[in-house]
Design a protein around this motif. Structure first.
Motif: not given
Length: 341
Positions: A208-213, A236-245
């Motif tokens: 998963e991307f977000l925990p690593q980021l 789904k990983n991209m959707a979680e890892a992208i910042k708002p906007q």
């Protein structure tokens, strides 16, 4: 009529089939209008080559010539050409709806051709056009990143599959534009290659991307994501890892419907990038491909961008093209595979 040597296909067969590609003689084309006739000196092989060749029932009455990357010398020009003259060294990716670069000579529209970087060999230059156009258009035209040195300092980008052909260039460009670059890789060799080309951090695309980021200091995720591998798998990983906007772009077609609703609450945007859009649809702004290749050549001459050639073979022939397609389809490539004429 003068003949030239080329590598063509009649049937769309697996790359392991001896009849997949054949050595042929075809009429040497003549340039008219805005076309250049280029004497091909080197080509590189891209995943799009293998996708066009992928097995299907269609049979070609005359040999179809693939190839979407080349460096060579202008042999002759059409009457409307003003950008180049015979003798000029050029590099380009051509158009998917025209005869390709697996040939001694090729016709290509001047608006999508760039002057070859003076500090590169034909082989080093042939590695660059398609991936450079793709990376530049994805970053600048689709994600809206300013194409100026250091202009995006303080912003972050996640590049999925950063060691591939496009990723190797995108990493260098994003770094030049001032972004903090996080690349994904899955092997020690690809991690080393990614860092060599300017990534500030490397994470795994198998987790998963977000925990690593978050573990490397990006608590909210990243401002931009460029997907260069399996849009379906990473969605789904991209959707979680992208910042708002934030903004996401991908070059890999989806096989299943994408749940765009995952981006709604963040007001995040998604764009496709396909570098053949401009030449195929003859968009009024297709001169931008000439311009970006010219700018990229200057950056290469200044040492800001390095060629991503990783392997160099000799001989544009059916046997080498078959082997090259098999290697690309094994999904183990690092950088670019180049074949000299």
């Amino acid at each position: 009529m003068t003949e030239m040597k080329a590598v063509g296909l009649y049937k769309y067969l697996p790359a392991s089939d001896p009849e997949c590609f054949v050595d042929v003689s075809v009429p040497k084309p003549e340039p008219k209008g805005h076309d250049l006739l280029v004497r091909v000196q080197a080509i590189s092989i891209n995943p799009v080559d293998t996708k066009v060749r992928a097995p299907k029932d269609q049979v070609e009455p005359t040999p179809k010539i693939l190839g979407y990357d080349a460096a060579g010398i202008v042999e002759a020009v059409g009457e409307a050409v003003t950008l180049f003259k015979p003798g000029d060294k050029v590099y380009y990716a051509g158009a998917i709806n025209r005869s390709g670069s697996y040939a001694a000579y090729q016709l290509v529209e001047d608006a999508i051709v760039g002057p070859m970087p003076q500090n590169l060999s034909f082989a080093e230059a042939a590695a660059m056009p398609l991936t450079t156009i793709t990376a530049w258009e994805a970053l600048v035209d689709r994600l809206g990143i300013p194409a100026e040195r250091g202009a995006s300092k303080g912003k972050s980008i996640l590049i999925i599959n950063a060691a591939g052909g496009v990723g190797s260039v995108a990493t260098q460009l994003a770094s030049y534009f001032g972004l903090t670059v996080i690349g994904t890789a899955s092997r020690p060799q690809t991690e080393a290659w990614t860092k060599k080309h300017g990534a500030d951090f490397v994470i795994s695309h198998r987790q998963e991307f977000l925990p690593q980021l978050q573990a490397i200091g990006f608590a909210e995720g990243v401002d931009y994501i460029l997907c260069l591998h399996s849009t379906d798998r990473h969605w789904k990983n991209m959707a979680e890892a992208i910042k708002p906007q934030g903004r996401i772009a991908s070059i890999v077609e989806n096989e299943q419907p994408l749940e765009l609703g995952l981006l709604k609450s963040k007001s995040a945007s998604f764009s496709w990038e396909f570098m053949f859009t401009r030449p195929v649809y003859q968009t009024p702004d297709r001169i931008k491909q000439h311009q970006l290749l010219e700018t990229a050549a200057q950056l290469m001459e200044q040492g800001m961008i390095q060629s991503t050639m990783h392997e160099q073979w000799q001989g544009i022939n059916a046997a080498n093209i078959r082997l090259a397609h098999q290697q690309i389809e094994a999904n183990q490539s690092i950088g670019k595979l180049v074949i000299l004429a």
